[in-house]
Design a protein around this motif. Structure first.
Motif, PDB file in Angstrom:
ATOM      1  N   LYS A 162       0.819  -1.216   0.000  1.00 37.95           N
ATOM      2  CA  LYS A 162       0.000   0.000   0.000  1.00 37.95           C
ATOM      3  C   LYS A 162       0.845   1.255   0.000  1.00 37.95           C
ATOM      4  O   LYS A 162       0.536   2.227  -0.663  1.00 37.95           O
ATOM      5  CB  LYS A 162      -0.938   0.007   1.212  1.00 37.95           C
ATOM      6  CG  LYS A 162      -2.138  -0.891   0.998  1.00 37.95           C
ATOM      7  CD  LYS A 162      -3.220  -0.677   2.038  1.00 37.95           C
ATOM      8  CE  LYS A 162      -4.411  -1.557   1.654  1.00 37.95           C
ATOM      9  NZ  LYS A 162      -5.333  -1.765   2.742  1.00 37.95           N
ATOM     10  N   LYS A 163       1.924   1.216   0.765  1.00 38.42           N
ATOM     11  CA  LYS A 163       2.659   2.476   0.949  1.00 38.42           C
ATOM     12  C   LYS A 163       3.928   2.614   0.120  1.00 38.42           C
ATOM     13  O   LYS A 163       4.569   3.667   0.160  1.00 38.42           O
ATOM     14  CB  LYS A 163       2.947   2.696   2.434  1.00 38.42           C
ATOM     15  CG  LYS A 163       3.908   1.710   3.045  1.00 38.42           C
ATOM     16  CD  LYS A 163       4.131   2.061   4.528  1.00 38.42           C
ATOM     17  CE  LYS A 163       5.035   1.029   5.190  1.00 38.42           C
ATOM     18  NZ  LYS A 163       5.080   1.167   6.646  1.00 38.42           N
ATOM     19  N   SER A 164       4.304   1.584  -0.641  1.00 33.00           N
ATOM     20  CA  SER A 164       5.601   1.645  -1.321  1.00 33.00           C
ATOM     21  C   SER A 164       5.491   2.129  -2.761  1.00 33.00           C
ATOM     22  O   SER A 164       4.557   1.784  -3.467  1.00 33.00           O
ATOM     23  CB  SER A 164       6.260   0.271  -1.300  1.00 33.00           C
ATOM     24  OG  SER A 164       6.339  -0.194   0.029  1.00 33.00           O
ATOM     25  N   ASP A 165       6.466   2.914  -3.169  1.00 36.54           N
ATOM     26  CA  ASP A 165       6.466   3.468  -4.521  1.00 36.54           C
ATOM     27  C   ASP A 165       7.359   2.703  -5.494  1.00 36.54           C
ATOM     28  O   ASP A 165       7.358   2.977  -6.681  1.00 36.54           O
ATOM     29  CB  ASP A 165       6.914   4.931  -4.489  1.00 36.54           C
ATOM     30  CG  ASP A 165       5.857   5.808  -3.854  1.00 36.54           C
ATOM     31  OD1 ASP A 165       4.664   5.515  -4.054  1.00 36.54           O
ATOM     32  OD2 ASP A 165       6.219   6.757  -3.145  1.00 36.54           O
TER      33      ASP A 165
END
Lengths: 402, 402
Positions: B286-289
């Motif tokens: 969810k939070k990783s680019d």
């Protein structure tokens, strides 16, 4: 306070919706209008143009006092299931009546049709089966069976070849079958047909026509006269931020990956995928360069465009048949937004609601809600793909207040 | 004709591989060198830099006469399973010996280690368990248990902290356990360690170092001295056509989508995903680019980078535990390419092969082969994502002939 309910997608909110919201309030003498709105995946198996919060804002600025979400399980379901979820929710939140737009325009013929079908249920079902076995599509078979029944009565009955009449029929059928106290009423639709293109001589156009103009002409300006100014502003805001409106083409590369990542057998875990269509989906995914191309490669007499799109919605979100069917009735009222009037209504009536009201999803564990959150995450990926920006997610977005 | 086998990934083929191929032929007095090569997903849970056909060409131009594919089921498996698949295939295609590079360099200590562990199997396993329960990682526990056993004998045994010694041990263990007639031998590795960066004073660098140079410096020229000229040409060809080499970052957006499309429970259908890591994967996705960002968010003492990457490989390809385990032994010899010498060998020996030889996959129905084809399709998507060009697929690519 007295509430009237409407069942909506607002994709996007347009002048016809504004007319319907106003008429609903007037005809029912209600103090508040409550909309049960589909989230990010809609009844015809499509992602919404802009996210549910932008669509909620459009609604609250144009006569709707409360927007609650129709869970994914219902918003992407067949008409019967869709209607069941929507009307149950409007009933649970205390609406005395609900109104729907129809080609018919008066409620009596709906009741007559309901009683006619109810009284001849067995005959009706066996007629449908007969037609289906001759290779006629299911919706067409339904229609033909109904036309035969219709000849039995002289009372006015509705024309079930009209899409809004069909929806209305299902709402009434659901309310009766579930024995809900909520009362139906209908409002004559004006001008635009469901599938019409936009018409320069009118300020009313169908949502389908508006979306078509946006995607085909790539010119937002073109739809200005068909939508309230607040809708236009929300569309502009979205477009400035994400530089794209969402449609299947936005999600195509992921959808294709999702199809190819499965064996035919694995694809049959998704609703409606059976009878060999799973092979056709994989074959078409391999050779298609766009969603449109894919649909044309996979389309056949047997499968309507809508039916295919619904399958694809579930494949895209990864939500299986088993997950869809784990609960058949809404288990919560998810609040997406409210005006001050809507807020007053909640304060006064909340205790009488027959389902729990959810304003913030973070603290709630519910398998049906988990699917709504998943659908939002999957929708968001379509936006991120082109912008690398994350859109607001369920966990982080409180209800809109106006 | 006499054949010697080697187990390879050739990611990419470099001067060290060339040395190994030549030495293998010389030491064994063989007429042909046969490489069993992993397809598109490798033992450390990574996609290959370029596709298997480009890598086959590199091999055939540099001393390898036949390239056969190690099926996905084995190429992405744990060392035991990997070795089992590879050695079984080399045996099935008639190799009298196989050779592997090792830090040790002579074969006797490998046999001694094999007999030592075999003779104390129970003690060894219970020691491993003891260490694991104190929170020590599995590979480290293996090593410590072995070091204890090692003190029991005065004979030379191998150092199992060395990655190529470990691989070699597993090859021998597999050959013995499966009672195969193929004989092992080893060749001392020269200069570059397995994980070393490239070294300007040598023409030998590890594949890891070469890949690192390609990705970090974005300058293909930089690796020219470490690879045969034909490898360089193949890398250049690939780069001109696809403008990117494949690594996890190429597949990241799909991988992320695949993770988010599942519930934690659904993720546990993939090999090794259990004990709560499924929640960590979703949270991190969810939070990783980027993939790198993701790995750093999910990494912990408990999980090595390789173990995580293997899980992710299966999640990416969508290949479930159940599919991986449906057959535990190779059921075919898939030919990827051959020189004229290799072709002569096939003509002479084909009838003695203990598994069917597959040159074209289109006509073969085999569940293990279906996974190889899937892996290729999934790999191809990573290339298409940036180029919108379709790379050659299993169905359309005949064996390379040189």
């Amino acid at each position: 306070m007295k509430a009237v309910g409407v069942v909506v997608e607002y994709n996007p909110f347009h002048n016809g919706h504004l007319y319907h919201a106003k008429q609903s309030k007037n005809q029912s003498n209600a103090d508040v209008v409550i909309a049960v709105m589909s989230g990010h995946f809609l009844q015809r198996g499509e992602p919404s143009l802009v996210d549910k919060w932008h669509r909620t804002k459009m609604a609250l600025q144009n006569g709707i006092d409360l927007v609650i979400e129709l869970p994914y399980v219902f918003s992407t379901g067949h008409a019967t299931h869709f209607a069941e979820g929507a009307i149950t929710l409007l009933n649970a939140i205390g609406c005395e009546t609900f109104t729907f737009g129809s080609e018919e325009g008066t409620i009596e013929p709906f009741f007559n049709t309901y009683h006619l079908i109810k009284a001849h249920e067995e005959e009706y079902n066996s007629l449908i089966k007969q037609f289906v076995t001759t290779g006629i599509s299911y919706p067409q078979s339904l229609y033909m069976a109904y036309e035969q029944l219709r000849q039995k009565v002289s009372k006015a009955t509705i024309d079930l070849s009209q899409p809004n009449n069909i929806l209305g029929y299902h709402y009434i059928e659901a309310a009766k079958r579930l024995n809900l106290s909520i009362e139906p009423s209908t409002i004559q639709r004006i001008q635009a047909g469901y599938h019409d293109s936009i018409n320069v001589n009118s300020s009313i156009a169908s949502a389908t026509g508006i979306r078509k103009a946006i995607f085909e002409e790539q010119l937002l300006q073109r739809v200005k006269k068909y939508v309230p100014s607040e809708t236009y502003l929300q569309l502009e805001n979205w477009n400035n931020q994400y530089h794209t409106f969402i449609h299947w083409e936005s999600l195509w590369s992921y959808l294709r990956y999702a199809i190819l990542r499965n064996t035919p057998e694995q694809l049959t875990q998704f609703a409606d995928v059976s009878e060999g269509i799973e092979h056709a989906l994989i074959k078409a995914a391999k050779k298609s360069d766009s969603f449109f191309d894919f649909m044309n490669n996979v389309k056949s007499k047997r499968y309507t465009w809508t039916r295919l799109q619904r399958m694809l919605t579930h494949i895209y979100t990864g939500i299986t048949k088993e997950q869809l069917h784990q609960s058949s009735k809404p288990s919560y009222i998810r609040l997406l937004g409210m005006t001050t009037t809507g807020q007053a209504y909640l304060s006064e009536k909340k205790k009488q609601f027959t389902l729990p009201l959810i304003s913030r999803v973070a603290s709630v564990k519910d398998p049906m809600l988990a699917l709504d959150i998943r659908a939002t995450d999957m929708y968001a990926l379509g936006v991120e793909l082109s912008t690398k920006e994350k859109i607001a997610k369920d966990y982080q977005t409180p209800p809109i207040r106006l």
